[in-house]
Design an enzyme around this catalytic site. Structure first.
Site, PDB file in Angstrom:
ATOM      1  N   ARG A 141       0.567  -0.861  -0.014  1.00 22.29           N
ATOM      2  CA  ARG A 141       0.249   0.246   0.178  1.00 22.29           C
ATOM      3  C   ARG A 141       0.653   0.921   0.444  1.00 22.29           C
ATOM      4  O   ARG A 141       1.422   1.278   0.580  1.00 22.29           O
ATOM      5  CB  ARG A 141      -0.946  -0.665   1.428  1.00 22.29           C
ATOM      6  N   LYS A 189       1.224   2.259   7.238  1.00 20.14           N
ATOM      7  CA  LYS A 189       1.265   0.543   8.435  1.00 20.14           C
ATOM      8  C   LYS A 189       2.501   2.498   9.508  1.00 20.14           C
ATOM      9  O   LYS A 189       3.240   2.806   8.872  1.00 20.14           O
ATOM     10  CB  LYS A 189       2.392   0.011   8.341  1.00 20.14           C
ATOM     11  N   TYR A 237      -1.570   4.725  10.148  1.00 20.97           N
ATOM     12  CA  TYR A 237      -1.440   4.083  11.313  1.00 20.97           C
ATOM     13  C   TYR A 237      -0.089   3.879  12.476  1.00 20.97           C
ATOM     14  O   TYR A 237       0.310   3.736  11.923  1.00 20.97           O
ATOM     15  CB  TYR A 237      -2.609   2.556  11.055  1.00 20.97           C
ATOM     16  N   HIS A 271      -1.038   1.687  15.873  1.00 18.44           N
ATOM     17  CA  HIS A 271      -1.581   0.440  16.880  1.00 18.44           C
ATOM     18  C   HIS A 271      -0.756   0.436  17.868  1.00 18.44           C
ATOM     19  O   HIS A 271       0.557  -0.524  18.077  1.00 18.44           O
ATOM     20  CB  HIS A 271      -1.697  -0.750  15.633  1.00 18.44           C
ATOM     21  N   GLU A 273      -6.335   5.151  13.397  1.00 17.13           N
ATOM     22  CA  GLU A 273      -7.093   4.480  13.791  1.00 17.13           C
ATOM     23  C   GLU A 273      -8.265   4.745  14.925  1.00 17.13           C
ATOM     24  O   GLU A 273      -9.148   4.259  15.702  1.00 17.13           O
ATOM     25  CB  GLU A 273      -6.857   3.118  14.506  1.00 17.13           C
ATOM     26  N   VAL A 301     -12.742  -7.683  17.692  1.00 14.52           N
ATOM     27  CA  VAL A 301     -13.047  -6.744  19.117  1.00 14.52           C
ATOM     28  C   VAL A 301     -12.051  -5.815  18.567  1.00 14.52           C
ATOM     29  O   VAL A 301     -11.005  -5.895  18.063  1.00 14.52           O
ATOM     30  CB  VAL A 301     -13.215  -7.776  20.302  1.00 14.52           C
ATOM     31  N   ALA A 312      -7.798  -8.686  14.794  1.00 16.47           N
ATOM     32  CA  ALA A 312      -7.651  -7.969  16.370  1.00 16.47           C
ATOM     33  C   ALA A 312      -5.856  -7.662  16.536  1.00 16.47           C
ATOM     34  O   ALA A 312      -5.956  -7.064  17.441  1.00 16.47           O
ATOM     35  CB  ALA A 312      -8.042  -7.864  17.866  1.00 16.47           C
ATOM     36  N   ASP A 347      -3.672  -5.972  15.165  1.00 17.30           N
ATOM     37  CA  ASP A 347      -2.804  -5.363  15.425  1.00 17.30           C
ATOM     38  C   ASP A 347      -2.940  -4.646  16.750  1.00 17.30           C
ATOM     39  O   ASP A 347      -1.720  -3.276  16.886  1.00 17.30           O
ATOM     40  CB  ASP A 347      -3.499  -3.841  14.533  1.00 17.30           C
TER      41      ASP A 347
END
Length: 371
Positions: A15, A75, A94, A96, A118, A239, A268, A270
């Site tokens: 990406r 990322k 992102y 995380h 996120e 979740v 989940a 990440d």
């Protein structure tokens, strides 16, 4: 503003932070954009397309990090990228952070302004910059699970949709948010028997109205999760607690009692994963086996369909990228409380409460840094 787009360097990540169309949105507003050579080549976005949109093509990521006021990625920055960040430089990607203390430490040390896709919220609720990748990951989760139920990939040798005279497989989906809903659509379309679990009864009611008796909806608690997991052939964990580490809803003891050759897909991962037995994997080596159960825990699942994912992501991210370029980070965050919710680390401070709590940092409210 000078905006930089480096080539992604995470394992099997094709990406790219901005498409040529997004670059054009910025250049038409008077901003300059640097794009690393071949940043989008793997998905057919050539340097010529970027140049036609007004970008300047540069040879190295180092030049981009040294020159750009804002770095736009997909990322989380890898260690060598974190080391190139500088104070007050904007990082928009992102992150995380909750399950990643090393990255958090590096970003705090950098002094950069780190805005996480996120945790940016939407005016009608939800997480609109996470949603497109959650849609992709939810749909991919069923594809990946069905493939790994094949005997050659370590599974029990089950065709998820069954055939006439043979029962279909049972898919248990934990979480009825964006990931769960998209997984549900694909699983139902493939003919599987589907159970979806969530604590939001109103959401379960909505799914029941749409899918009727094609799915079973269950209120999520320890008992119903165990019941569904032990009966399932494929379990999908979707979740999310925004910005925080995912709760471990499926214990090691439950996994040990699952069917031999069953598959779990931990979307989940990440955020640390919702299976106690999970750890991140890659597209090159996507699975591992514990107690006879195949675990698929790829941390950048949408990277496997990088072209679709890049365009879907840019649809969601470009508005805020333009706002940051037009107004600067202080002006953009002060003007938009939803974008302000994306500020995770800023000038050496942790500014997202769930990250601070999970990793033991003092929480500094974003408002205190905007003046």
């Amino acid at each position: 503003m000078l905006v930089g787009v480096p080539k992604e360097i995470k394992n099997q990540e094709s990406r790219v932070g901005l498409t040529p169309a997004s670059v054009k949105e910025l250049t038409l507003r008077g901003h300059a954009v640097l794009v690393q050579q071949n940043a989008g080549a793997a998905i057919g976005l050539t340097d010529a397309l970027y140049a036609a949109a007004g970008a300047t093509i540069v040879d190295s990521a180092r030049e981009i990090f040294e020159r750009a006021d804002m770095i736009v990625k997909v990322k989380e920055p890898q260690p060598q990228e974190c080391a190139m960040l500088r104070p007050d430089q904007i990082l928009y990607t992102y992150l995380h952070l909750a399950p990643d203390p090393e990255q958090t430490k590096a970003l705090v040390k950098s002094g950069a302004v780190c805005i996480a896709y996120e945790t940016i919220t939407g005016p009608h609720g939800g997480l609109p910059l996470l949603a497109p990748m959650s849609e992709v990951a939810g749909r991919m989760a069923v594809q990946a699970g069905a493939a790994h139920l094949e005997k050659s990939k370590g599974g029990m040798g089950l065709l998820l949709g069954g055939v006439p005279g043979v029962a279909p497989g049972h898919v248990a989906i934990i979480g009825a948010g964006v990931v769960g809903t998209n997984a549900l659509q694909i699983a139902v379309g493939m003919g599987a028997r589907v159970t979806v679990l969530d604590k939001n009864v109103e959401r379960l009611r909505q799914l029941d109205l749409v899918f009727g008796n094609r799915v079973q909806t269950m209120y999520s608690n320890a008992h119903t999760i165990e019941e569904a997991v032990l009966d399932a052939d494929l379990v999908i964990g979707g979740v999310l607690v925004p910005g925080a580490a995912a709760p471990k809803l499926v214990t090691r003891a439950m996994v040990a009692q699952m069917k031999q050759g069953a598959v779990v897909v931990d979307v989940a991962i990440d955020q640390g994963g919702c299976f106690e037995t999970s750890h991140p994997t890659t597209h090159e080596q996507p699975t591992f086996v514990i107690d006879g159960v195949v675990h698929y825990c790829v941390a950048n699942m949408p990277g496997a369909v990088a072209r679709t994912s890049t365009f879907a992501l840019n649809n969601a991210t470009i508005t805020h990228a333009v706002a940051l370029a037009d107004k600067g980070w202080r002006g953009a965050l002060a003007a938009n409380p939803h974008l302000k919710n994306g500020l995770n680390v800023c000038q050496g401070k942790v500014t997202y409460e769930a990250v601070a709590r999970d990793l033991g940092y003092d929480f500094v409210p974003p408002e205190t840094l905007l003046s």
